[in-house]
Design an enzyme around this catalytic site. Structure first.
Site, PDB file in Angstrom:
ATOM      1  N   GLY A 185       2.799  13.542  13.100  1.00 56.40           N
ATOM      2  CA  GLY A 185       2.468  14.642  12.202  1.00 56.40           C
ATOM      3  C   GLY A 185       1.607  14.206  11.033  1.00 56.40           C
ATOM      4  N   GLN A 194     -26.127  12.042   0.578  1.00 58.36           N
ATOM      5  CA  GLN A 194     -27.540  11.746   0.822  1.00 58.36           C
ATOM      6  C   GLN A 194     -28.419  12.953   0.502  1.00 58.36           C
ATOM      7  OE1 GLN A 194     -28.555   8.753   1.614  1.00 58.36           O
ATOM      8  NE2 GLN A 194     -30.748   9.205   1.822  1.00 58.36           N
ATOM      9  N   PHE A 201       0.826  -1.224   0.000  1.00 55.67           N
ATOM     10  CA  PHE A 201       0.000   0.000   0.000  1.00 55.67           C
ATOM     11  C   PHE A 201       0.853   1.265   0.000  1.00 55.67           C
ATOM     12  CE2 PHE A 201      -2.711  -2.940   2.752  1.00 55.67           C
ATOM     13  CZ  PHE A 201      -3.470  -3.403   1.680  1.00 55.67           C
ATOM     14  N   GLU A 211      -2.397   5.826   8.112  1.00 56.25           N
ATOM     15  CA  GLU A 211      -1.680   6.529   9.183  1.00 56.25           C
ATOM     16  C   GLU A 211      -2.057   5.971  10.564  1.00 56.25           C
ATOM     17  OE1 GLU A 211       0.336   7.744   7.486  1.00 56.25           O
ATOM     18  OE2 GLU A 211      -0.007   9.705   6.602  1.00 56.25           O
TER      19      GLU A 211
END
Length: 380
Positions: free
Chosen positions: A240, A336, A156, A363
């Site tokens: 961070g 929606q 990834f 993260e």
């Protein structure tokens, strides 16, 4: 920053980034998503404005700004395209790791081109068999003379394939965090190869690939700091990074809310504008309130990071969890409120929903954020 207002210089930073997003990102975001185009040329224009090295020291071409400044920038950029803003934030995170932990020679070798985004950086921690359990990583780096020889794979990886430098966490010692080190691996290193570009729900304007090391030889001079501190470096980068990705969620959700307000002003049903129905007004009010609460929390966490607050890691985890959950919920509600039109790509809302969904995963998943927060509360 004073208690409840931004000073003029931070307002100017935010407005500059928003103007760039309005002019350079928003008009092209749907096409980039559809064509899976990675707009490196446009990102280099952002870098020319100082956004390629937001909190990198200025002696190597960085802007030398704060984490709160960075949150303002990435939030504003994400109103134009969360995907592009998120990649620039990841590039900043990886570059900061070199700035914070690299030698002076390493900083001067790589950071000027990274700040200009002439070089692109990717962060490589996750592996096929270790995501949330990052300390269990298996990619090895065996010392061989003046080099390390790497074997393993990272999963990834944002920007992989276009990336010029990979900041890679590897195992140089025994099990656990203390056996992990950090190497800067050039994209053209012998023995480095790439998997196919992943087919994803969102984030289509940046490539995501597996990075594979098969006897990949890297100079030992590319190691950041001594052996054994790589996990510390990786976690410091993520504090961070969590602020940055939370800010990207806020920006995407803000864009969705703004589009919804315009749509409801123009769309009529049962003889009146949609925004005249009190039930829908209440829904808009809740969306705006949640978004403002998340924004205030994220800015507060960024300020805590900047002043070195002892609770910064916990606050960054809280802000990431809250901002990414709120951001996705606001965008989903915006879809929606658009009805069937929200489901059509041309309105841009469904893209925001797809892009923001992954922010609750990367993260550090929001479940892991709760683990970090709880450890801070119960002392484990």
């Amino acid at each position: 920053m004073s208690l409840f207002t931004l000073p003029e210089d931070q307002v100017a930073i935010r407005d500059t980034a928003r103007a760039f997003a309005d002019e350079k990102l928003a008009p092209h975001a749907l096409r980039w998503d559809e064509e899976k185009h990675f707009p490196v040329d446009v990102m280099r224009e952002a870098a020319a404005l100082g956004m390629g090295g937001v909190y990198i020291k200025d002696d190597v071409g960085g802007s030398g700004l704060t984490r709160l400044d960075a949150a303002l920038i990435f939030e504003a950029l994400a109103t134009g395209c969360p995907t592009v803003s998120a990649f620039i934030s990841i590039h900043n995170m990886a570059s900061w790791m070199i700035d914070a932990y690299g030698s002076d020679a390493q900083r001067r070798r790589w950071l000027p081109d990274l700040c200009a985004m002439n070089l692109l950086a990717s962060y490589c921690l996750t592996e096929p068999g270790s995501g949330s359990d990052a300390a269990a990583l298996r990619t090895t780096a065996r010392r061989d003379g003046d080099d390390y020889v790497l074997d393993g794979a990272k999963q990834f990886i944002s920007g992989a394939g276009a990336g010029d430098l990979y900041v890679v966490m590897v195992r140089t010692g025994g099990e656990g965090p203390a056996g992990i080190s950090t190497l800067v691996v050039p994209g053209d290193a012998p023995g480095l190869s790439l998997g196919p570009n992943e087919r994803k729900m969102g984030w289509n304007a940046q490539p995501t690939r597996q990075v594979i090391f098969d006897g990949c030889r890297v100079p030992a001079a590319n190691r950041l700091g001594p052996e054994g501190i790589g996990f510390k470096i990786a976690m410091a980068g993520l504090d961070g990074g969590r602020l940055n990705i939370g800010a990207c969620s806020l920006g995407g959700a803000q864009a969705a809310l703004e589009r919804t307000l315009l749509y409801m002003r123009d769309r009529k049903a049962f003889g009146q504008r949609l925004d005249a129905f009190q039930a829908l007004q209440f829904r808009l009010a809740d969306m705006a309130t949640e978004l403002e609460a998340a924004r205030t929390f994220l800015y507060s966490a960024a300020a805590a990071y900047d002043r070195g607050d002892v609770r910064a890691t916990q606050l960054c985890a809280m802000a990431k969890r809250f901002a990414t959950d709120v951001g996705f919920d606001v965008a989903n509600q915006a879809l929606q409120l658009h009805g069937g039109y929200g489901y059509l790509s041309e309105y841009g809302i469904e893209k925001i929903v797809r892009d923001l969904r992954v922010h609750q995963i990367l993260e550090g998943t929001n479940e892991i954020m709760r683990v970090i927060i709880a450890r801070g509360l119960v002392g484990r």
